[in-house]
Scaffold this motif. Structure first.
Motif, PDB file in Angstrom:
ATOM      1  N   ALA A 157       0.863  -1.180   0.000  1.00 27.65           N
ATOM      2  CA  ALA A 157       0.000   0.000   0.000  1.00 27.65           C
ATOM      3  C   ALA A 157       0.896   1.225   0.000  1.00 27.65           C
ATOM      4  N   TYR A 158       0.734   2.071  -1.008  1.00 25.72           N
ATOM      5  CA  TYR A 158       1.590   3.250  -1.133  1.00 25.72           C
ATOM      6  C   TYR A 158       1.348   4.230   0.007  1.00 25.72           C
ATOM      7  N   PRO A 159       2.423   4.712   0.611  1.00 23.17           N
ATOM      8  CA  PRO A 159       2.257   5.756   1.629  1.00 23.17           C
ATOM      9  C   PRO A 159       1.586   6.973   0.983  1.00 23.17           C
ATOM     10  N   PHE A 160       0.578   7.467   1.595  1.00 25.59           N
ATOM     11  CA  PHE A 160      -0.191   8.600   1.080  1.00 25.59           C
ATOM     12  C   PHE A 160      -0.902   8.286  -0.229  1.00 25.59           C
ATOM     13  N   GLY A 161      -0.838   7.032  -0.674  1.00 29.13           N
ATOM     14  CA  GLY A 161      -1.618   6.569  -1.811  1.00 29.13           C
ATOM     15  C   GLY A 161      -1.116   6.893  -3.191  1.00 29.13           C
ATOM     16  N   THR A 162       0.016   7.543  -3.308  1.00 30.92           N
ATOM     17  CA  THR A 162       0.500   7.921  -4.638  1.00 30.92           C
ATOM     18  C   THR A 162       1.716   7.098  -5.024  1.00 30.92           C
ATOM     19  N   SER A 163       1.907   6.955  -6.335  1.00 32.93           N
ATOM     20  CA  SER A 163       3.051   6.204  -6.826  1.00 32.93           C
ATOM     21  C   SER A 163       3.512   6.793  -8.146  1.00 32.93           C
ATOM     22  N   THR A 164       4.681   6.359  -8.566  1.00 33.13           N
ATOM     23  CA  THR A 164       5.212   6.724  -9.878  1.00 33.13           C
ATOM     24  C   THR A 164       5.426   5.435 -10.664  1.00 33.13           C
ATOM     25  N   ALA A 165       5.613   5.559 -11.956  1.00 29.93           N
ATOM     26  CA  ALA A 165       5.900   4.385 -12.784  1.00 29.93           C
ATOM     27  C   ALA A 165       7.164   3.684 -12.292  1.00 29.93           C
ATOM     28  N   ALA A 166       8.155   4.460 -11.877  1.00 29.75           N
ATOM     29  CA  ALA A 166       9.403   3.872 -11.382  1.00 29.75           C
ATOM     30  C   ALA A 166       9.169   3.071 -10.102  1.00 29.75           C
ATOM     31  N   LEU A 185       8.585  -2.240  -7.290  1.00 30.56           N
ATOM     32  CA  LEU A 185       7.857  -3.234  -6.500  1.00 30.56           C
ATOM     33  C   LEU A 185       7.868  -4.592  -7.186  1.00 30.56           C
ATOM     34  N   GLY A 186       7.687  -4.608  -8.490  1.00 32.43           N
ATOM     35  CA  GLY A 186       7.759  -5.870  -9.232  1.00 32.43           C
ATOM     36  C   GLY A 186       9.141  -6.501  -9.130  1.00 32.43           C
ATOM     37  N   GLU A 187      10.171  -5.688  -9.229  1.00 33.05           N
ATOM     38  CA  GLU A 187      11.547  -6.188  -9.107  1.00 33.05           C
ATOM     39  C   GLU A 187      11.806  -6.782  -7.731  1.00 33.05           C
ATOM     40  N   PHE A 215      -0.103  -2.940 -10.096  1.00 31.29           N
ATOM     41  CA  PHE A 215       0.597  -2.111  -9.122  1.00 31.29           C
ATOM     42  C   PHE A 215      -0.044  -0.723  -8.995  1.00 31.29           C
ATOM     43  N   ASP A 216      -1.271  -0.604  -9.492  1.00 31.03           N
ATOM     44  CA  ASP A 216      -2.022   0.647  -9.372  1.00 31.03           C
ATOM     45  C   ASP A 216      -3.500   0.346  -9.128  1.00 31.03           C
ATOM     46  N   LEU A 217      -3.760  -0.550  -8.184  1.00 35.05           N
ATOM     47  CA  LEU A 217      -5.133  -0.938  -7.871  1.00 35.05           C
ATOM     48  C   LEU A 217      -5.816   0.125  -7.021  1.00 35.05           C
TER      49      LEU A 217
END
Length: 85
Positions: free
Chosen positions: A27-36, A41-43, A65-67
């Motif tokens: 779960a992303y902290p603060f809910g945001t993520s980047t493509a990188a 996470l997959g790696e 990775f963006d559910l």
């Protein structure tokens, strides 16, 4: 090593020590993520991750990775299953 990699690895190890298993979800902290970050996470062996955005599951593309994060409805499992259908 990037800050994100270091922090995610530290959290992953901590969870594995607590449970005896490496986590597969994130779960992303603060809910945001980047493509990188999603690639990272997959790696690192994660299988999925969720944001804080609330949207329909039907609107999902192939990016596990963006559910969206969904709160279960009050009223029990039948309502939850209907929401997911």
């Amino acid at each position: 090593e990037t800050t994100a990699r270091r922090e995610i690895l530290g959290s992953q190890r901590f969870c594995a020590e607590l449970t005896g298993r490496s986590p597969v979800g994130f779960a992303y902290p603060f809910g945001t993520s980047t493509a990188a970050t999603r690639r990272l996470l997959g790696e690192l062996g994660f299988q999925w991750a969720c944001s804080t955005r609330s949207r329909s599951f039907r609107a999902l593309g192939p990016d596990l990775f963006d559910l969206p994060r969904r709160l279960p409805p009050s009223g029990g499992g039948d309502k939850l299953l209907a929401m997911l259908a």
